[in-house]
Design a protein around this motif. Structure first.
Motif, PDB file in Angstrom:
ATOM      1  N   LEU A 269       7.088   5.918  -8.581  1.00  0.00           N
ATOM      2  CA  LEU A 269       6.634   5.678  -7.147  1.00  0.00           C
ATOM      3  C   LEU A 269       6.500   3.995  -6.966  1.00  0.00           C
ATOM      4  CD1 LEU A 269       5.119   6.824  -4.801  1.00  0.00           C
ATOM      5  CD2 LEU A 269       3.134   6.413  -5.651  1.00  0.00           C
ATOM      6  N   GLN A 270       7.461   3.751  -6.048  1.00  0.00           N
ATOM      7  CA  GLN A 270       7.698   2.256  -5.683  1.00  0.00           C
ATOM      8  C   GLN A 270       6.738   1.977  -4.755  1.00  0.00           C
ATOM      9  OE1 GLN A 270       9.450  -0.204  -7.271  1.00  0.00           O
ATOM     10  NE2 GLN A 270       8.481  -1.445  -5.739  1.00  0.00           N
ATOM     11  N   MET A 271       5.920   1.169  -4.747  1.00  0.00           N
ATOM     12  CA  MET A 271       4.925   0.815  -3.479  1.00  0.00           C
ATOM     13  C   MET A 271       5.199  -0.680  -3.217  1.00  0.00           C
ATOM     14  SD  MET A 271       1.574   2.729  -5.260  1.00  0.00           S
ATOM     15  CE  MET A 271       1.416   1.506  -6.771  1.00  0.00           C
ATOM     16  N   ASN A 272       5.388  -0.691  -1.893  1.00  0.00           N
ATOM     17  CA  ASN A 272       5.714  -2.137  -1.463  1.00  0.00           C
ATOM     18  C   ASN A 272       4.723  -2.153  -0.341  1.00  0.00           C
ATOM     19  OD1 ASN A 272       7.947  -2.373  -3.027  1.00  0.00           O
ATOM     20  ND2 ASN A 272       9.320  -1.381  -1.473  1.00  0.00           N
ATOM     21  N   SER A 273       4.732  -3.561   0.263  1.00  0.00           N
ATOM     22  CA  SER A 273       3.667  -3.801   1.163  1.00  0.00           C
ATOM     23  C   SER A 273       2.514  -3.156   0.957  1.00  0.00           C
ATOM     24  CB  SER A 273       4.048  -3.554   2.484  1.00  0.00           C
ATOM     25  OG  SER A 273       5.387  -3.822   2.647  1.00  0.00           O
ATOM     26  N   LEU A 274       1.621  -3.352  -0.171  1.00  0.00           N
ATOM     27  CA  LEU A 274       0.371  -2.772  -0.541  1.00  0.00           C
ATOM     28  C   LEU A 274      -0.720  -3.371   0.128  1.00  0.00           C
ATOM     29  CD1 LEU A 274       0.984  -2.655  -4.500  1.00  0.00           C
ATOM     30  CD2 LEU A 274       0.444  -0.605  -2.826  1.00  0.00           C
ATOM     31  N   LYS A 275      -1.622  -2.313   0.537  1.00  0.00           N
ATOM     32  CA  LYS A 275      -2.785  -2.774   1.533  1.00  0.00           C
ATOM     33  C   LYS A 275      -4.088  -2.505   0.607  1.00  0.00           C
ATOM     34  CE  LYS A 275      -0.478  -1.021   5.271  1.00  0.00           C
ATOM     35  NZ  LYS A 275      -0.684  -0.066   6.607  1.00  0.00           N
TER      36      LYS A 275
END
Length: 123
Positions: free
Chosen positions: A81-87
């Motif tokens: 799971l590639q997670m970008n622009s994490l909040k």
């Protein structure tokens, strides 16, 4: 005995990226959909993303569409799971899972779960 072991979690600042991995063993996974779920403190576990066993079909929760990408390597029996622009609202324990029934898409439920990996996003 199916075993799923997640890794790659950690602490990251908002806007950053993380890549989660889930190593699977003890079963036949090449004909099963797999997915990622998450559970934040005080909340129920929620669906994040799923991927089919072939043709790369995917599904995402609306909250992560365009930011997260699910992938699998059947040769390595590993889910990613590639997670970008994490909040900050992505902060949760992330779990990988294997669908209960082979060749079912989308999967209606999941039979095997990992222990989870913590993702914390600071603001």
């Amino acid at each position: 005995q199916v075993q799923l072991v997640e890794s790659g979690g950690g602490l990251v600042q908002a806007g950053g990226s993380l890549r989660l991995s889930c190593a699977a063993s003890g079963g036949t996974f090449s004909t099963y959909a797999m997915g990622w779920f998450r559970q934040a403190p005080g909340k129920e576990r929620e669906f994040v993303a799923a991927i089919s066993w072939n043709f790369g079909r995917t599904r995402y929760a609306d909250s992560v569409k365009g930011r997260f990408t699910i992938a699998r390597d059947n040769a390595k029996i590993t889910l990613y799971l590639q997670m970008n622009s994490l909040k900050p609202e992505d902060t949760a324990v992330y779990y990988c899972a294997v669908a209960r029934r082979a060749r079912e898409w989308p999967p209606l439920d999941y039979a095997s779960w990992g222990q989870g990996t913590q993702v914390t996003v600071s603001s």
